[in-house]
Design an enzyme around this catalytic site. Structure first.
Site, PDB file in Angstrom:
ATOM      1  CG  PHE A 122     -18.247  67.080 -50.444  1.00  0.00           C
ATOM      2  CD1 PHE A 122     -19.602  67.313 -50.643  1.00  0.00           C
ATOM      3  CD2 PHE A 122     -17.678  67.449 -49.231  1.00  0.00           C
ATOM      4  CE1 PHE A 122     -20.378  67.899 -49.648  1.00  0.00           C
ATOM      5  CE2 PHE A 122     -18.449  68.028 -48.226  1.00  0.00           C
ATOM      6  CZ  PHE A 122     -19.806  68.259 -48.447  1.00  0.00           C
ATOM      7  CD  GLU A 126     -12.816  78.025 -48.824  1.00  0.00           C
ATOM      8  OE1 GLU A 126     -12.242  79.071 -48.400  1.00  0.00           O
ATOM      9  OE2 GLU A 126     -13.851  78.024 -49.483  1.00  0.00           O
ATOM     10  CB  SER A 164     -11.433  62.473 -51.148  1.00  0.00           C
ATOM     11  OG  SER A 164     -10.993  62.643 -49.827  1.00  0.00           O
ATOM     12  NE  ARG A 251     -21.590  63.661 -38.915  1.00  0.00           N
ATOM     13  CZ  ARG A 251     -20.960  64.739 -39.371  1.00  0.00           C
ATOM     14  NH1 ARG A 251     -19.975  64.618 -40.233  1.00  0.00           N
ATOM     15  NH2 ARG A 251     -21.295  65.940 -38.958  1.00  0.00           N
ATOM     16  NE  ARG A 276       6.502  35.411 -33.184  1.00  0.00           N
ATOM     17  CZ  ARG A 276       7.693  35.499 -33.716  1.00  0.00           C
ATOM     18  NH1 ARG A 276       7.967  34.909 -34.867  1.00  0.00           N
ATOM     19  NH2 ARG A 276       8.644  36.189 -33.125  1.00  0.00           N
ATOM     20  CD  GLN A 287      -6.977  35.009 -18.146  1.00  0.00           C
ATOM     21  OE1 GLN A 287      -6.199  35.354 -17.243  1.00  0.00           O
ATOM     22  NE2 GLN A 287      -8.095  34.370 -17.904  1.00  0.00           N
ATOM     23  CD  GLU A 374     -17.242  62.227 -45.228  1.00  0.00           C
ATOM     24  OE1 GLU A 374     -18.415  62.061 -44.872  1.00  0.00           O
ATOM     25  OE2 GLU A 374     -16.680  61.541 -46.095  1.00  0.00           O
ATOM     26  CB  SER A 377     -12.707  62.348 -32.738  1.00  0.00           C
ATOM     27  OG  SER A 377     -12.479  61.214 -33.538  1.00  0.00           O
TER      28      SER A 377
HETATM   29  C1  LIG Z   1      -7.298  62.362 -46.293  1.00  0.00           C
HETATM   30  C2  LIG Z   1      -8.281  63.485 -46.180  1.00  0.00           C
HETATM   31  C3  LIG Z   1      -9.294  63.606 -47.119  1.00  0.00           C
HETATM   32  C4  LIG Z   1     -10.172  64.685 -47.056  1.00  0.00           C
HETATM   33  N1  LIG Z   1     -11.157  64.811 -48.020  1.00  0.00           N
HETATM   34  C5  LIG Z   1     -11.947  65.935 -48.025  1.00  0.00           C
HETATM   35  C6  LIG Z   1     -12.918  66.131 -49.059  1.00  0.00           C
HETATM   36  O1  LIG Z   1     -13.107  65.295 -49.949  1.00  0.00           O
HETATM   37  N2  LIG Z   1     -13.609  67.295 -49.064  1.00  0.00           N
HETATM   38  C7  LIG Z   1     -13.454  68.247 -48.093  1.00  0.00           C
HETATM   39  O2  LIG Z   1     -14.138  69.273 -48.152  1.00  0.00           O
HETATM   40  N3  LIG Z   1     -12.551  68.067 -47.084  1.00  0.00           N
HETATM   41  C8  LIG Z   1     -11.806  66.940 -47.033  1.00  0.00           C
HETATM   42  N4  LIG Z   1     -10.891  66.746 -46.012  1.00  0.00           N
HETATM   43  C9  LIG Z   1     -10.724  67.783 -44.993  1.00  0.00           C
HETATM   44  C10 LIG Z   1     -11.382  67.420 -43.682  1.00  0.00           C
HETATM   45  O3  LIG Z   1     -12.772  67.480 -43.802  1.00  0.00           O
HETATM   46  C11 LIG Z   1     -10.824  68.387 -42.630  1.00  0.00           C
HETATM   47  O4  LIG Z   1      -9.496  68.008 -42.418  1.00  0.00           O
HETATM   48  C12 LIG Z   1     -11.598  68.328 -41.332  1.00  0.00           C
HETATM   49  O5  LIG Z   1     -12.844  68.924 -41.497  1.00  0.00           O
HETATM   50  C13 LIG Z   1     -10.842  69.047 -40.199  1.00  0.00           C
HETATM   51  O6  LIG Z   1     -10.454  70.311 -40.567  1.00  0.00           O
HETATM   52  P1  LIG Z   1      -8.920  70.783 -40.389  1.00  0.00           P
HETATM   53  O7  LIG Z   1      -8.059  69.731 -40.967  1.00  0.00           O
HETATM   54  O8  LIG Z   1      -8.817  72.146 -40.918  1.00  0.00           O
HETATM   55  O9  LIG Z   1      -8.675  70.773 -38.850  1.00  0.00           O
HETATM   56  P2  LIG Z   1      -8.991  71.984 -37.812  1.00  0.00           P
HETATM   57  O10 LIG Z   1     -10.406  72.391 -37.995  1.00  0.00           O
HETATM   58  O11 LIG Z   1      -7.921  73.004 -37.999  1.00  0.00           O
HETATM   59  O12 LIG Z   1      -8.811  71.228 -36.474  1.00  0.00           O
HETATM   60  C14 LIG Z   1      -7.546  70.955 -35.882  1.00  0.00           C
HETATM   61  C15 LIG Z   1      -7.794  70.235 -34.566  1.00  0.00           C
HETATM   62  O13 LIG Z   1      -8.565  71.048 -33.701  1.00  0.00           O
HETATM   63  C16 LIG Z   1      -9.748  70.385 -33.313  1.00  0.00           C
HETATM   64  N5  LIG Z   1     -10.846  71.338 -33.215  1.00  0.00           N
HETATM   65  C17 LIG Z   1     -11.286  72.196 -34.173  1.00  0.00           C
HETATM   66  N6  LIG Z   1     -12.349  72.870 -33.735  1.00  0.00           N
HETATM   67  C18 LIG Z   1     -12.611  72.417 -32.492  1.00  0.00           C
HETATM   68  C19 LIG Z   1     -13.590  72.713 -31.499  1.00  0.00           C
HETATM   69  N7  LIG Z   1     -14.552  73.613 -31.739  1.00  0.00           N
HETATM   70  N8  LIG Z   1     -13.537  72.065 -30.315  1.00  0.00           N
HETATM   71  C20 LIG Z   1     -12.577  71.141 -30.078  1.00  0.00           C
HETATM   72  N9  LIG Z   1     -11.630  70.815 -30.968  1.00  0.00           N
HETATM   73  C21 LIG Z   1     -11.640  71.440 -32.164  1.00  0.00           C
HETATM   74  C22 LIG Z   1     -10.009  69.363 -34.395  1.00  0.00           C
HETATM   75  O14 LIG Z   1     -10.810  68.304 -33.924  1.00  0.00           O
HETATM   76  C23 LIG Z   1      -8.606  68.939 -34.753  1.00  0.00           C
HETATM   77  O15 LIG Z   1      -8.170  67.982 -33.818  1.00  0.00           O
HETATM   78  C24 LIG Z   1     -10.038  65.653 -46.029  1.00  0.00           C
HETATM   79  C25 LIG Z   1      -9.029  65.493 -45.063  1.00  0.00           C
HETATM   80  C26 LIG Z   1      -8.169  64.420 -45.125  1.00  0.00           C
HETATM   81  C27 LIG Z   1      -7.119  64.262 -44.064  1.00  0.00           C
END
Ligand SMILES: Cc1cc2nc3c(=O)[nH]c(=O)nc-3n(C[C@H](O)[C@H](O)[C@H](O)COP(=O)(O)OP(=O)(O)OC[C@H]3O[C@@H](n4cnc5c(N)ncnc54)[C@H](O)[C@@H]3O)c2cc1C
Length: 396
Positions: A122, A126, A164, A251, A276, A287, A374, A377
């Protein structure tokens, strides 16, 4: 309201539990260490009929739905989140096809997923566009003309990343801007396509070096003047909503990776502290330790309820906007909980938990992926808040 699984789902849970104990558990550490795709487990899942769990029977699946897949993933994730991801990948790229694909697309691309002869991945993210999906730059241009109609097909150019299973996949669900204006943030500017791996201009780029879930690669998909026939457009041209519907329905499945991981980690750590010895008793006699175990158990069961309910909703087709808070809540809570549970497991084992002799450090690394993929948080919290602000989630 009925909190019991059906007889069929209970039987599925029992049989996957056994398979996970006998086949996944013994392989989990080696998969993590070697970082190679566990083809043997793929074949074990295929032979057990697990690759078609969420696919309809008319396309070779077993019709167990999102709840069935979530239950299977929960069992497998107790030992290996890489193996759980292999099962998840039977739904992530096929979701848009099931939701909005044509009969011809379903007949061509789904049965192979169910029988293991095809794999898919999927591509939404980018390098410059993760959470901000509308920032994508991959472009789809109608072949031999401009405008919104593309009778003879589309030419795609761009780079997808962090995908992935990109290396193993035979076909990809990819999203591209098709409005003509790459800067457009309008939702009808993005379209979903099915792209086959063997087509000219389709290339797998670099593979990422990552901290966990090492058995399934993530990496780049390079699209260089790829000709996509018009019949491979999924849903409508400009159907960005499809990406969101597909992800909403996912989800509970991502959440299941979190609850399984947490259950595995807590069971392992509990067995450890019960044997342990320290201060003339066992660690489990204190506790302070018991309360940590109890809090984690509450967390797990709350996440399970959210996850199962959201899976039932998704199976009913309730993944449109008004149901988003419930779906997002499951993903948010279960994955954050997995991070807490795996951290607790490391802590309960002390130094041993930090060493590679025990799987706790692996759970800890694997769990962190789940709060990012996906929809992070923070993105889920935004969606839940939007649900409350819009009264989709309201208690009046
Ligand atoms: C192991 C792995 C497998 C993956 N597999 C796939 C896949 O199969 N296909 C695919 O398309 N993608 C895939 N991804 C990508 C994944 O979907 C993205 O990493 C994810 O959507 C977050 O985008 P980013 O990494 O660019 O983070 P960013 O969007 O740059 O975010 C960086 C930080 O800012 C925060 N942030 C961003 N916008 C906001 C907002 N509006 N308000 C508050 N906080 C915000 C985010 O929560 C994060 O903490 C994969 C990622 C990983 C790590």
């Amino acid at each position: 309201m009925d909190f019991d699984l059906s007889e069929e789902l209970e039987a599925l849970q029992t049989s996957v539990r056994r398979l996970a104990q006998h086949k996944v558990k013994p392989r989990a550490r080696a998969i993590d260490k070697e970082g190679t795709y566990p083809q043997d487990l793929f074949e074990a899942f295929r032979d057990a009929g697990l690759l078609g769990l969420c696919l309809p029977t008319e396309y070779g699946g077993s019709g167990a739905g999102i709840l069935g897949l979530a239950i299977a993933i929960e069992e497998v994730a107790k030992y290996s989140n890489s193996a759980a991801l292999m099962l998840l990948l039977t739904r992530l790229p096929t979701g848009p096809v099931m939701i909005a694909g044509t009969e011809a697309q379903k007949a061509r691309y789904l049965p192979g997923i169910a029988d293991g002869s095809l794999r898919a991945a999927f591509g939404l993210s980018e390098p410059q566009a993760g959470s901000d999906v509308m920032g994508m730059r991959t472009k789809g241009v109608p072949e031999g003309g401009t405008g919104r109609s593309a009778g003879s097909g589309w030419i795609l150019n761009g780079t997808k990343c962090w995908m992935s299973g990109v290396r193993e996949a035979d076909w990809y669900t990819v999203f591209a801007k098709t409005s003509g204006d790459p800067a457009s943030r309008s939702h009808d500017s993005i379209t979903a396509f099915i792209v086959e791996r063997t087509w000219d201009g389709v290339e797998v780029g670099r593979t990422d070096h990552k901290m966990g879930v090492k058995g399934v690669d993530t990496g780049e998909l390079l699209l260089n003047d790829v000709h996509v026939p018009a019949e491979n457009v999924i849903g409508e041209v400009g159907g960005f909503r499809l990406a969101m519907l597909g992800l909403n329905a996912m989800r509970p499945i991502v959440a299941a990776r979190g609850i399984g991981l947490a259950e595995g980690a807590l069971m392992y750590a509990t067995e450890y502290v019960q044997q342990r010895a320290a201060f003339g008793k066992t660690i489990a006699d204190f506790q302070g330790i018991q309360w940590e175990i109890a809090k984690c158990a509450v967390d797990i069961e709350a996440a399970r309820l959210l996850t199962y309910r959201s899976a039932v909703m998704a199976d009913r087709g309730q993944y449109t906007k008004e149901f988003v808070p419930y779906l997002s809540m499951a993903k948010y809570h279960a994955t954050e909980m997995a991070v807490r549970a795996s951290s607790l497991a490391v802590q309960l084992l002390g130094a041993a938990g930090y060493m590679e002799d025990h799987p706790t450090e692996q759970w800890y690394r694997d769990a962190k992926q789940l709060t990012i993929v996906e929809g992070t948080s923070q993105v889920q919290l935004g969606l839940i808040a939007r649900g409350v602000l819009d009264r989709d989630l309201w208690w009046d």
